[in-house]
Design an enzyme around this catalytic site. Structure first.
Site, PDB file in Angstrom:
ATOM      1  N   ARG A 190       2.369  20.281 -23.581  1.00  0.00           N
ATOM      2  CA  ARG A 190       1.719  20.770 -22.404  1.00  0.00           C
ATOM      3  C   ARG A 190       0.654  19.950 -22.143  1.00  0.00           C
ATOM      4  NH1 ARG A 190       5.667  23.332 -21.404  1.00  0.00           N
ATOM      5  NH2 ARG A 190       5.841  25.382 -21.338  1.00  0.00           N
ATOM      6  N   GLU A 248       0.749  18.890 -12.258  1.00  0.00           N
ATOM      7  CA  GLU A 248       1.878  18.468 -11.925  1.00  0.00           C
ATOM      8  C   GLU A 248       2.467  18.956 -10.650  1.00  0.00           C
ATOM      9  OE1 GLU A 248       4.391  20.086 -15.115  1.00  0.00           O
ATOM     10  OE2 GLU A 248       3.280  19.085 -16.799  1.00  0.00           O
ATOM     11  N   HIS A 263       8.181  15.687 -16.634  1.00  0.00           N
ATOM     12  CA  HIS A 263       8.436  17.046 -17.396  1.00  0.00           C
ATOM     13  C   HIS A 263       9.723  17.202 -17.692  1.00  0.00           C
ATOM     14  CE1 HIS A 263       6.154  21.133 -18.272  1.00  0.00           C
ATOM     15  NE2 HIS A 263       7.190  20.935 -19.268  1.00  0.00           N
TER      16      HIS A 263
END
Length: 354
Positions: free
Chosen positions: A264, A293, A312
């Site tokens: 994370r 993001e 990701h």
């Protein structure tokens, strides 16, 4: 009696996967009415949804479309649908939500309890995928594989990469520190030990006996950092872990160490990373998650040396999608049969079958 279900999928775990898995789990003895709803993720980034005070994180889709699709439905299987207090209030017939993620961050669990809705989750659904990816990122950073590929494709034969000062490092004989030792971390450790690495683990929820059985050394973070040539993050993001890798933590790592984050973005302070790379404090950085993001166009790490960055996707395997749907469907089957849930996420979920 017909069980009315909503399969609220997306373009990774599609509604059809939920539908198929649920029919397989329940068998032919159940009359099912399964509605389908498809959110925009991953083409559309997930994000917070809902009003202040009942906002959920990492969700995809809107409350309005979810409420409309849930009309008359008793159960929902989902990955990203935004289950806010407003949604629960508008769907009184809903009794159970099965979220096929390791943590139901797209569900307001307090609101679910107030509405008497059981919530289940799917821990470990992407453990194999994320662990393999993390090891791949270590190798990519240690051996500078993306840079070598880019240079060759640009028509440059970089023979200087074989010079001693430019040569990469091996996992064999390296000491790798894992910050967090859940399902993903344990697989990573197993793979690293097969490479010949010594593995250190910092995790307050891991006991010494588990560490001994797995062949890893359980230490405090303060000891792990200066001993590890590679530090890889596998912790959940909590108030205790937020920002644990900051300027002070990086200063305690050996010069030239490699830092990997596939967990994370909130675990790290990203502002200190460009200078740490330019100064050589960090010899490499491999990232699959970010504080923002997607990162902005002027992201400082775009111009920093020795960075491997991916969007990701550590858990993005077809096996993960099927496994996630099966775990969620299994929880729904237990709920329908009145059995205890294997992975309850809220108080109401823990009461099922009791």
């Amino acid at each position: 009696m017909t069980l009315r279900v909503l399969a609220a999928g997306d373009h990774f775990v599609a509604p059809a996967l939920f539908d198929e898995a649920l029919r397989s789990e329940l068998g032919d003895g159940h009359d099912l009415d399964v509605g389908h709803l498809t959110a925009g993720w991953p083409a559309e980034p997930f994000g917070p949804v809902g009003a202040e005070g009942s906002r959920v994180e990492e969700a995809s889709g809107t409350e309005d479309e979810l409420v409309a699709a849930l009309e008359g439905r008793r159960v929902c299987l989902t990955q990203m649908a935004p289950f806010t207090a407003r949604v629960f209030d508008a769907c009184p017939e809903l009794g159970m939500v099965a979220v096929c993620r390791g943590g139901p961050v797209n569900v307001d669990l307090d609101a679910a309890d107030r509405a008497g809705v059981a919530v289940a989750q799917a821990p470990g659904r992407n453990a194999a995928a994320a662990a393999e990816f993390a090891v791949g990122m270590m190798l990519a950073a240690l051996r500078r594989i993306p840079l070598a590929d880019a240079e060759l494709r640009a028509g440059r034969w970089r023979g200087d990469f074989y010079e001693y000062s430019e040569a990469g490092l091996e996992l064999d004989g390296a000491t790798v520190g894992l910050v967090g030792y859940g399902a993903i971390g344990r697989i990573v450790a197993r793979v690293l030990r097969a490479f010949g690495a010594t593995v250190l683990v910092a995790d307050p929820y891991t006991d010494a006996e588990t560490a001994r059985t797995d062949g890893v050394e359980l230490v405090e973070l303060a000891e792990l950092l200066p001993r590890s040539g590679v530090v890889s993050l596998h912790a959940r993001l909590t108030d205790e872990t937020r920002g644990i890798i900051d300027a002070d933590a990086i200063a305690r790592m050996p010069d030239g160490a490699v830092l990997v984050n596939t967990a994370r973005g909130g675990l790290m302070d990203y502002e200190v990373l460009p200078e740490a790379l330019r100064s050589g404090r960090l010899g490499g950085l491999a990232l699959d998650v970010y504080d923002v993001e997607p990162p902005p166009d002027d992201w400082p790490l775009h111009a920093a040396p020795n960075v491997v960055a991916t969007p990701h996707l550590a858990g993005a395997t077809r096996q993960t999608a099927h496994r996630a749907a099966r775990i969620a469907a299994g929880e729904v089957a237990r709920f329908v049969r009145g059995e205890a849930l294997a992975h309850p996420a809220n108080a109401t979920g823990k009461e099922v079958g009791s």
